[in-house]
Design an enzyme around this catalytic site. Sequence first.
Site, PDB file in Angstrom:
ATOM      1  N   SER A  81       0.856  -1.180   0.000  1.00 36.99           N
ATOM      2  CA  SER A  81       0.000   0.000   0.000  1.00 36.99           C
ATOM      3  C   SER A  81       0.896   1.235   0.000  1.00 36.99           C
ATOM      4  CB  SER A  81      -0.871   0.007   1.249  1.00 36.99           C
ATOM      5  OG  SER A  81      -0.030   0.192   2.375  1.00 36.99           O
ATOM      6  N   LYS A  82       0.278   2.393  -0.142  1.00 34.98           N
ATOM      7  CA  LYS A  82       1.053   3.650  -0.151  1.00 34.98           C
ATOM      8  C   LYS A  82       1.909   3.781   1.097  1.00 34.98           C
ATOM      9  CE  LYS A  82      -0.280   6.559  -3.589  1.00 34.98           C
ATOM     10  NZ  LYS A  82      -1.597   6.795  -4.088  1.00 34.98           N
ATOM     11  N   ARG A  83       1.290   3.422   2.228  1.00 29.59           N
ATOM     12  CA  ARG A  83       1.983   3.521   3.511  1.00 29.59           C
ATOM     13  C   ARG A  83       3.231   2.641   3.527  1.00 29.59           C
ATOM     14  NH1 ARG A  83       1.007   0.357   7.937  1.00 29.59           N
ATOM     15  NH2 ARG A  83      -0.696  -0.634   6.809  1.00 29.59           N
ATOM     16  N   GLY A  94       5.059   1.903   0.917  1.00 29.91           N
ATOM     17  CA  GLY A  94       6.084   2.252  -0.069  1.00 29.91           C
ATOM     18  C   GLY A  94       5.631   2.106  -1.509  1.00 29.91           C
TER      19      GLY A  94
END
Length: 474
Positions: free
Chosen positions: A242-244, A246
């Site tokens: 996910s974005k969190r 990376g």
Amino acid sequence: MTKPVIARFAPSPTGFLHIGGARTALFNWLYAKNTGGKMLLRIEDTDRARSTDEAIDAIIDGLKWLGLDWDGDPVFQFARADRHRAVVDELLATGKAYRAYDTIEELEAMRANALAAGKPPRYDGGWRDRDPSTAPEGVKPVIRLRVDNSGETVVDDAVQGSVTFPNADLDDLILLRSDGTPTYMLAVVVDDHDMGVTDIIRGVDHLTNAARQIQIYRALGWDVPRMAHIPLIHGPDGAKLSKRHGALGVEAYREMGYIPAALRNYLVRLGWSHKDQEIFSGEEMIAAFNLDSVGRSAARFDFAKLENLNGHYMRAMPDEELIAVFKDSLPYLPGGPEAQAKLDAGMWDAFQIMLPAMKERSKNFIELLDNASFLLDARPLAPDDKAKQALGAAGTRELIGRVLRQLEQVDSWSAENAEAAVRAFAETEGAKLGQVAQPLRAALTGKMVSPPIFEVLAVLGREESLARLRDQAA
Ligand code: GLU
């Protein structure tokens, strides 16, 4: 003689070059370099609604930043649509493809029936052998591949091994939509063939597509390229990236102050290993890379590891080189453009002198810029919270006033002479050096952590140093 390797990276420009795409590009690039072959770049821009010029620019910029070059000009898939259609004409002529006139309602009913019967929704092949003269009025046909639905299709994969798909599971895929636009499945095969691609290295999410693409190759009588489907990148907890975790565009890593060579080194170890080596120069990676050592299990993205590796590169890189990379990244860092505007030649000299001390304390360029802020900030400095607290302690401003008067006596300004003056002062005060150095640091840099304080005094110069002390002295 085996043909020279032609690999390719084939991103869809529907978003930035994300970290998984960058890793796929890197593996293709390393494989091409290792085998003395070529890597081509194909922009798969057939999804007109979602492809953008900004994404194309970001992909090309991201690849260049990572130092991944390609051979020849990029190929744009959409521009080749006529060629894709011509190939479909050939397949129609040889009976390997057929027109299917199903209405949307019929296709929906087919789907609903299959799902109700607990089967995967597949096209029933209704128009395979039906006479086109019985086609309903006004329905524009799609063109489907006539797939032999007995037997199986085997993907002989360099990473996944031999993977078998029963043909009954692969229905007659669409080659041309009713508006005459080619499908992705067709375009990939025709382009890879026409570009002479010998090796396809891409994410394992394309494995089922590989089986369908092999059926198109077979129908056309073309050689199937070697294939390697590499594992996906997951988050540290094993879940989809996910974005969190990376799953960001490569440009985000530039903005976070990472060194491209460090990111490349980090990415190569996501799914590939060479003994227990962690640090690879560009040449070492190229020499050691092979597909046999790509594992099958998903790689896990770990920010802490990337950060450590980047810190290693910062410390190990020769200063000149580090400054050059830092200068390239500076416009992209938070506060970077402002810093760039302030950094005149004299400040860059000071920056270079301070670099060995500053890089020890920095794991990325954002931290390096922060550690250099004492060079850039104009008087009066705005001390950070900790420095403010130290300067506010009872007697500190008075102490700074007394050191100031000592330092004003130093005529020939140098780190050594400033040090001698401060040491002598500490002695007369009966204080430890640190008890004097920390208030000095707070006043001179606005921080409690900085490069060695006498070097700071030397680099700032007599006038600026004394003025900063005066700003804080009582
Ligand atoms: N354009 C596809 C993607 O970005 C890759 C297709 C391929 O490598 O064959 O996922």
